[in-house]
Structures are given as C-alpha cells and as structure tokens.
Design a protein around this motif. Structure first.
Motif, short mmCIF file in Angstrom:
data_model
loop_
_atom_site.label_atom_id
_atom_site.label_comp_id
_atom_site.label_asym_id
_atom_site.label_seq_id
_atom_site.Cartn_x
_atom_site.Cartn_y
_atom_site.Cartn_z
N TYR A 36 15.93 17.42 -19.03
CA TYR A 36 15.04 17.68 -17.89
C TYR A 36 13.64 18.05 -18.37
CZ TYR A 36 13.59 19.40 -13.32
OH TYR A 36 12.93 19.58 -12.14
N LYS A 37 13.56 18.78 -19.46
CA LYS A 37 12.27 19.26 -19.96
C LYS A 37 11.37 18.13 -20.46
CE LYS A 37 14.32 23.57 -21.48
NZ LYS A 37 14.72 24.37 -22.64
N MET A 38 11.97 17.09 -21.02
CA MET A 38 11.19 16.05 -21.69
C MET A 38 11.05 14.77 -20.87
SD MET A 38 12.87 16.44 -25.46
CE MET A 38 14.52 16.13 -24.85
N SER A 39 11.47 14.78 -19.61
CA SER A 39 11.54 13.54 -18.85
C SER A 39 10.39 13.40 -17.85
CB SER A 39 12.85 13.49 -18.07
OG SER A 39 13.94 13.58 -18.95
N GLU A 40 10.23 12.17 -17.40
CA GLU A 40 9.30 11.88 -16.31
C GLU A 40 9.90 12.38 -15.00
OE1 GLU A 40 6.27 10.43 -16.55
OE2 GLU A 40 6.51 10.42 -18.73
N TRP A 41 9.09 12.38 -13.96
CA TRP A 41 9.56 12.96 -12.69
C TRP A 41 10.70 12.15 -12.08
CZ3 TRP A 41 9.23 10.31 -8.10
CH2 TRP A 41 8.39 9.19 -8.07
N GLN A 42 10.75 10.85 -12.29
CA GLN A 42 11.84 10.05 -11.74
C GLN A 42 13.18 10.43 -12.38
OE1 GLN A 42 9.06 8.69 -13.13
NE2 GLN A 42 8.17 7.17 -11.75
N VAL A 43 13.15 10.63 -13.68
CA VAL A 43 14.37 11.00 -14.39
C VAL A 43 14.79 12.42 -14.02
CG1 VAL A 43 15.43 11.26 -16.68
CG2 VAL A 43 13.80 9.42 -16.25
N ARG A 44 13.82 13.30 -13.82
CA ARG A 44 14.13 14.66 -13.39
C ARG A 44 14.85 14.67 -12.05
NH1 ARG A 44 9.04 18.54 -14.99
NH2 ARG A 44 9.20 18.20 -17.22
N ILE A 45 14.37 13.86 -11.12
CA ILE A 45 15.02 13.77 -9.81
C ILE A 45 16.44 13.24 -9.97
CG2 ILE A 45 14.98 12.54 -7.60
CD1 ILE A 45 11.92 12.73 -7.72
N ALA A 48 18.72 16.00 -11.51
CA ALA A 48 19.03 17.06 -10.56
C ALA A 48 20.00 16.57 -9.49
CB ALA A 48 17.75 17.59 -9.91
N LEU A 49 19.75 15.39 -8.93
CA LEU A 49 20.65 14.86 -7.90
C LEU A 49 22.03 14.56 -8.47
CD1 LEU A 49 18.34 12.44 -5.89
CD2 LEU A 49 19.28 14.63 -5.15
N GLY A 50 22.10 14.00 -9.66
CA GLY A 50 23.39 13.71 -10.27
C GLY A 50 24.18 14.97 -10.57
N PHE A 51 23.51 15.99 -11.06
CA PHE A 51 24.21 17.23 -11.39
C PHE A 51 24.74 17.91 -10.13
CE2 PHE A 51 24.33 21.78 -12.42
CZ PHE A 51 25.20 21.73 -13.48
N PHE A 52 23.92 17.98 -9.10
CA PHE A 52 24.38 18.63 -7.87
C PHE A 52 25.41 17.79 -7.13
CE2 PHE A 52 20.38 21.05 -8.44
CZ PHE A 52 20.98 22.28 -8.61
N ALA A 53 25.32 16.47 -7.23
CA ALA A 53 26.37 15.62 -6.65
C ALA A 53 27.69 15.82 -7.39
CB ALA A 53 25.94 14.15 -6.71
N LEU A 54 27.62 16.01 -8.69
CA LEU A 54 28.84 16.32 -9.46
C LEU A 54 29.44 17.65 -9.03
CD1 LEU A 54 30.78 15.64 -11.77
CD2 LEU A 54 29.16 16.74 -13.32
N LEU A 55 28.60 18.65 -8.81
CA LEU A 55 29.09 19.94 -8.33
C LEU A 55 29.75 19.81 -6.95
CD1 LEU A 55 26.34 22.51 -9.34
CD2 LEU A 55 28.67 22.39 -10.17
N VAL A 56 29.14 19.04 -6.07
CA VAL A 56 29.71 18.84 -4.74
C VAL A 56 31.04 18.10 -4.84
CG1 VAL A 56 29.38 17.60 -2.56
CG2 VAL A 56 27.52 18.96 -3.51
N GLY A 57 31.11 17.08 -5.67
CA GLY A 57 32.35 16.34 -5.85
C GLY A 57 33.45 17.20 -6.43
N LEU A 58 33.12 18.03 -7.40
CA LEU A 58 34.13 18.92 -7.96
C LEU A 58 34.60 19.94 -6.94
CD1 LEU A 58 32.79 19.61 -11.56
CD2 LEU A 58 34.88 18.42 -10.92
N THR A 59 33.69 20.44 -6.14
CA THR A 59 34.07 21.40 -5.12
C THR A 59 35.00 20.77 -4.09
OG1 THR A 59 31.96 22.54 -5.43
CG2 THR A 59 33.16 23.03 -3.42
N ALA A 60 34.75 19.51 -3.76
CA ALA A 60 35.56 18.85 -2.73
C ALA A 60 36.92 18.40 -3.26
CB ALA A 60 34.80 17.65 -2.18
#
Length: 99
Positions: A36-45, A48-60
C-alpha cells in the motif's frame, strides 16, 4: 475408534484452523500494508477493497473463531507496521560515522 480419539482430533483441527487463520491474517495484512505504501492510487484502492471484501467474506462464511483469528492477525500486522524501527536507524548512523 473410541470417541475420545475423535474429540482429540476435533480439538486439534480447531486449533490448527485458528492458527492457520491467524498466520494468514498476519501474512495478508503485511502484504497489503507493505504494498500500500509504494503503490499508485488505483492499486491502493484495489488493495483496500480486496482486503475488506476478504474480511466480509470470512465473516459471512467462516466460523466466528476463524474470522476473529484472521482479524487478530491482520491487526497484529498493522501494529507491527506502526512500531518505529530504532535499531535500523541506529545501524545506519553507525555506518555513516565509521566511514
């Protein structure tokens, strides 16, 4: 097989699953934070979306203990990333004064 053997294997399975999700959470958290620290804004988005989607999927779809272990591991990775590195800075100053 006696029922106690099945109980022992079930307990070991739960412990290994907990440890696996804990290690996976730490590893994925470190991967996301380091990139996240070394990436462009598209990769940062995307990170972040992939990580939180993984958290939501694990929770479900995972058990509460497994998703909690993953979240605990990811939180540990965040805390580890926020700790200042004093030994690294001291080592670079020693090498500058030595030369």
């Amino acid at each position: 097989m006696p029922p106690i053997v099945n109980e022992i294997f079930a307990l070991l399975g739960f412990l290994f699953r907990f440890l696996g999700f804990l290690i996976a959470g730490f590893g994925i958290g470190r991967f996301v934070l380091d990139n996240y620290k070394m990436s462009e804004w598209q990769v940062r988005i995307a990170l972040a979306l992939g990580f939180f989607a993984l958290l939501v999927g694990l929770t479900a779809y995972a058990s509460p203990g497994s998703s909690g272990a993953f979240a605990f591991g990811a939180g540990a990775a965040l805390v580890y990333a926020l700790i200042p590195r004093k030994a690294k800075a001291a080592g670079t100053e020693e090498s500058k004064t030595a030369g």
